[in-house]
Design a protein around this motif. Structure first.
Motif, PDB file in Angstrom:
ATOM      1  N   ALA A 174       0.820  -1.213   0.000  1.00 37.88           N
ATOM      2  CA  ALA A 174       0.000   0.000   0.000  1.00 37.88           C
ATOM      3  C   ALA A 174       0.851   1.258   0.000  1.00 37.88           C
ATOM      4  O   ALA A 174       0.660   2.158   0.809  1.00 37.88           O
ATOM      5  CB  ALA A 174      -0.948  -0.008   1.197  1.00 37.88           C
ATOM      6  N   GLY A 178       0.288   1.086  -5.121  1.00 35.69           N
ATOM      7  CA  GLY A 178      -0.804   0.236  -4.682  1.00 35.69           C
ATOM      8  C   GLY A 178      -2.067   1.010  -4.382  1.00 35.69           C
ATOM      9  O   GLY A 178      -3.176   0.624  -4.789  1.00 35.69           O
ATOM     10  N   ALA A 182      -5.349   0.692  -6.662  1.00 31.20           N
ATOM     11  CA  ALA A 182      -6.513   0.150  -5.971  1.00 31.20           C
ATOM     12  C   ALA A 182      -7.703   1.097  -6.115  1.00 31.20           C
ATOM     13  O   ALA A 182      -8.837   0.667  -6.365  1.00 31.20           O
ATOM     14  CB  ALA A 182      -6.191  -0.092  -4.497  1.00 31.20           C
ATOM     15  N   LEU A 194      -6.719  -4.658  -0.617  1.00 33.38           N
ATOM     16  CA  LEU A 194      -5.341  -4.183  -0.557  1.00 33.38           C
ATOM     17  C   LEU A 194      -4.723  -4.679   0.750  1.00 33.38           C
ATOM     18  O   LEU A 194      -5.212  -4.353   1.833  1.00 33.38           O
ATOM     19  CB  LEU A 194      -5.304  -2.656  -0.644  1.00 33.38           C
ATOM     20  CG  LEU A 194      -3.982  -2.009  -1.077  1.00 33.38           C
ATOM     21  CD1 LEU A 194      -4.234  -0.613  -1.620  1.00 33.38           C
ATOM     22  CD2 LEU A 194      -2.983  -1.948   0.050  1.00 33.38           C
TER      23      LEU A 194
END
Length: 451
Positions: A174, A178, A182, A194
């Motif tokens: 994350a 990411g 996402a 995630l």
């Protein structure tokens, strides 16, 4: 045929590499440049530019959802294939245009990753070449995950080129990439999970504003799993099974596609740096304040691949390339890198942006500062567009009244943070900034109420 000799050999054709190669060629140097991928670099071909094109559609959808029932009756229908075709209009011409520009300057081009034979010799395309100076500007690449089944994941390059979107996706990691991907996938209707090993995403950003971003993304359909380390991925008939440990508890997730967004590492493993006496670390090519390698003084590095204090951002690679050019052309023999305040943005919706110090960093430095923080603001600009997530945190030095750090979450945070960056780099105090006359009603005008 004898060994070719160059004044400057540049490795990498992204923003930094192109700048260095062109400037040296224009100054009359004999220059070569090499890349093992299509010429043009990460940002233009598989990074910020194509990503932002794709995210343009999510911005339209998010805005439409916010105004549904307030003038918008139905949401637009999306077509991923059409969007990808539009994206390619920005990408397809880049390699050929890049090569055309380099060829016009008489720069020799090699389409392979070179590697060092000794301090001044390289092997490329099966040939040995010599170079008085070498510039390494190879950037970063996706990290390889170290668990069973990691090879079943797709990387960020492959995500950007998907032919179609699946019904479900799971992102491992994350950070910037990411979180942005996402958000994009969820906005386009994909069921998104995630997974992050830390307790929160975006560790560089202010924790209070990141908490607001997490709430906004959850409201948009993203499911977060924190404090979880993936250790295995298995292929089932239709799905992938992702196994992780969360606080010593085994968890499993099933998804149609797994994307590796766990981070990026310096792209140096093919260069045989040891043979060239080029010093390096896990963070990249080791450099001094002149961006000169600490081992081989004939080597310079700039951009994401350099182990410098510059952030891994395209504008910073240009900034570093300019200093390297000065060194190579002896424009400023004593010039050292002096980084300005550098803004960072995560292009979700809302966006989150920062420049300068976080509150934690300011405390660690024992600075005397005041904090102003407000979230879920109902200011006019947020209300007129029906935004649910808008806020800021600013840090101001009590002695100088200058801004130490600015953090914004909002739909126009990327543009607003540039005004804070300008004020900080010009060392304007808060009173000078408050006296500015900005257009109204504009998002930029809001910054005067944030200090």
């Amino acid at each position: 045929m004898g060994i070719k000799e160059y004044d400057v050999f540049v490795i990498g054709t992204g923003t930094a590499g192109k700048m260095a190669a062109k400037a040296c060629a224009q100054a009359g140097k004999n220059v070569a440049i090499a890349d093992n991928k299509a010429f043009g670099g990460t940002c233009a071909l598989r990074g910020c530019d194509p990503k932002k094109v794709l995210m343009g559609l999510s911005e339209i959808l998010d805005r439409s959802k916010q105004m549904q029932g307030k003038g918008v009756k139905s949401l637009p229908a999306i077509n991923w294939e059409d969007l990808q075709s539009f994206k390619e209009t920005f990408v397809d011409a880049v390699p050929m245009a890049t090569e055309k520009d380099l060829r016009a300057l008489g720069i020799s081009m090699y389409h392979q990753s070179p590697y060092f034979l000794d301090e001044k010799s390289l092997s490329v395309e099966g040939k040995t070449v010599k170079a008085k100076k070498v510039v390494i500007a190879t950037g970063n690449k996706p990290i390889q995950l170290e668990f069973t089944g990691w090879d079943l994941t797709l990387n960020s390059d492959e995500f950007l080129n998907l032919d179609k979107l699946p019904e479900s996706m799971l992102f491992v990691g994350a950070g910037y990439i990411g979180v942005e991907f996402a958000h994009l996938a969820a906005s386009l209707g994909v069921k998104v999970t995630l997974i992050e090993g830390a307790e929160r995403p975006l560790s560089r950003f202010d924790k209070d504003l990141v908490a607001s971003l997490v709430k906004a993304m959850e409201a948009n359909g993203v499911r977060f799993i924190f404090n979880a380390d993936v250790y295995k991925i298995e292929k089932l008939r239709k799905y992938f099974r992702v196994s992780a440990k969360q606080n010593d508890i085994e968890i499993e997730e099933k998804t149609e596609m797994v994307i590796n967004t766990a981070g990026r590492i310096p792209s140096i493993d093919e260069l045989n740096l040891d043979q060239g006496n080029v010093a390096y670390s896990k963070k990249g090519v080791a450099v001094n304040t002149h961006l000169q390698n600490t081992g081989n003084k004939n080597v310079y590095a700039c951009g994401d691949v350099a182990d410098s204090s510059g952030l891994p951002l395209t504008p910073l690679s240009s900034f570093e390339a300019e200093l390297v050019i000065d060194q190579l052309l002896k424009n400023k023999k004593s010039s050292e890198i002096d980084y300005p305040n550098q803004p960072s943005v995560v292009f979700t919706h809302p966006q989150i942006a920062m420049v300068g110090l976080t509150e934690e960093e300011a405390k660690e430095k024992n600075l005397s500062f005041s904090v102003k923080c407000k979230t879920q603001l109902d200011w006019y600009n947020a209300k007129r567009e029906n935004h649910g997530f808008y806020g800021f945190k600013t840090l101001v030095d009590k002695k100088t009244n200058q801004i130490l750090g600015a953090h914004i979450i909002g739909p126009q945070a990327a543009e607003m943070i540039n005004l804070f960056t300008l004020a900080m780099n010009l060392k304007l105090d808060t009173q000078a900034l408050k006296k500015m006359v900005f257009s109204y009603p504009s998002w930029g005008n809001d910054i005067k109420s944030m200090i």
